[in-house]
Design an enzyme around this catalytic site. Structure first.
Site, PDB file in Angstrom:
ATOM      1  N   THR A  84      35.901  69.038 112.201  1.00  0.00           N
ATOM      2  CA  THR A  84      35.891  67.934 111.526  1.00  0.00           C
ATOM      3  C   THR A  84      36.926  66.919 112.454  1.00  0.00           C
ATOM      4  O   THR A  84      37.706  67.147 112.969  1.00  0.00           O
ATOM      5  CB  THR A  84      36.160  68.168 109.989  1.00  0.00           C
ATOM      6  OG1 THR A  84      35.566  68.919 109.411  1.00  0.00           O
ATOM      7  CG2 THR A  84      36.579  66.664 109.526  1.00  0.00           C
ATOM      8  N   GLU A 131      35.209  72.217 122.933  1.00  0.00           N
ATOM      9  CA  GLU A 131      35.362  73.931 122.955  1.00  0.00           C
ATOM     10  C   GLU A 131      34.463  74.343 124.417  1.00  0.00           C
ATOM     11  O   GLU A 131      33.409  73.757 124.410  1.00  0.00           O
ATOM     12  CB  GLU A 131      34.527  74.460 121.809  1.00  0.00           C
ATOM     13  CG  GLU A 131      35.531  74.257 120.529  1.00  0.00           C
ATOM     14  CD  GLU A 131      34.570  74.484 119.277  1.00  0.00           C
ATOM     15  OE1 GLU A 131      33.242  74.271 119.290  1.00  0.00           O
ATOM     16  OE2 GLU A 131      35.026  74.708 118.283  1.00  0.00           O
ATOM     17  N   ASN A 165      32.083  79.919 119.732  1.00  0.00           N
ATOM     18  CA  ASN A 165      31.468  79.769 118.317  1.00  0.00           C
ATOM     19  C   ASN A 165      30.749  80.895 117.875  1.00  0.00           C
ATOM     20  O   ASN A 165      30.164  81.030 116.592  1.00  0.00           O
ATOM     21  CB  ASN A 165      30.079  78.454 118.611  1.00  0.00           C
ATOM     22  CG  ASN A 165      31.088  77.297 118.575  1.00  0.00           C
ATOM     23  OD1 ASN A 165      31.245  76.567 117.552  1.00  0.00           O
ATOM     24  ND2 ASN A 165      31.279  76.648 119.884  1.00  0.00           N
ATOM     25  N   SER A 205      34.620  79.867 109.506  1.00  0.00           N
ATOM     26  CA  SER A 205      35.293  78.669 108.681  1.00  0.00           C
ATOM     27  C   SER A 205      35.579  79.181 107.432  1.00  0.00           C
ATOM     28  O   SER A 205      35.322  80.462 106.968  1.00  0.00           O
ATOM     29  CB  SER A 205      34.054  77.553 108.541  1.00  0.00           C
ATOM     30  OG  SER A 205      32.953  78.018 107.778  1.00  0.00           O
TER      31      SER A 205
END
Length: 236
Positions: A3, A84, A231, A236
């Protein structure tokens, strides 16, 4: 991408609607002109807040607006550069697009979001076909009809690779030159911070015959093994 929360503070006294107008214009050319992987967060936020402590004369507004644009452009570029696993930052400069600036921006985002192009950049592979294919797939879907590419020029690293409807292929020497351009723009996938601010430069000019005034500069990143690893293990 995580975010994004971006807060800009100023002491300048600027009327609220004018401040919002300045921010919106700056955001279109910065935060709305970047893409790491095409994904966004529902909480992405950019805000500007003023203490209204310092009076600002009307003739000082252009300088203030330029300062806001400088800040937003720098922060937006840093988001891409610190993405990333980012090993290259791609800059796509579009001129003479037969549509609006927003349409030109969508073309730029379409190119930097192309997985095949992103992987080629990660490998320092100047695969001109992947650039042309991504551009063509976007143009082919335009309504009511795709624009002409007869006057379109595409360059990579300042070297023309496509002109007047056909590829400009100049052999192994030029291919190595284009690959060196990509290598010079390379970052370390796991560096603690970016070691430079160079770009893989792509320019798309539709020419005077394109009958367009749309323009945009879009930043994107490559697609590396480190990005996939981060990833794939992310929760999360």
């Amino acid at each position: 991408m995580a975010t994004m929360l971006s807060y800009i503070f100023t002491d300048a006294t600027v009327e609220k609607s004018k401040l919002q107008s300045i921010l919106s214009s700056a955001v279109d050319d910065s935060y709305n002109s970047i893409s790491v992987d095409g994904d966004e967060s529902t909480s992405d936020t950019v805000a500007i807040l003023s203490s209204n402590v310092v009076p600002l004369a009307e003739d000082e507004l252009p300088e203030f607006e330029a300062a806001v644009r400088e800040v937003t452009s720098g922060l937006a570029a840093d988001i891409v550069r610190n993405g990333e696993g980012t090993k290259h930052v791609i800059r796509v400069d579009i001129r003479g697009f037969p549509g609006s600036d927003a349409d030109a921006r969508r073309l730029g985002r379409h190119l930097v979001n192309s997985p095949l192009f992103k992987c080629a950049v990660a490998g320092n592979d100047p695969n001109t076909g992947r650039i042309a294919a991504a551009i063509g797939s976007f143009l082919g879907k335009m309504e009511p009809a795709p624009p002409s590419t007869e006057g379109m020029d595409i360059s990579l690293g300042g070297r023309t690779i496509f002109s007047k409807g056909k590829f400009v292929l100049e052999g192994d020497v030029v291919e190595k030159e284009l690959s060196r351009h990509m290598k010079r723009a390379q970052l370390g996938e796991v560096d603690e911070y970016p070691r430079h601010q160079k770009f893989v430069e792509v320019a798309i000019d539709f020419g005077e015959g394109g009958n367009g005034n749309g323009s945009a500069v879009v930043l994107g990143s490559d697609l590396t093994a480190e990005y996939v690893a981060v990833n794939a293990d992310y929760r999360s």
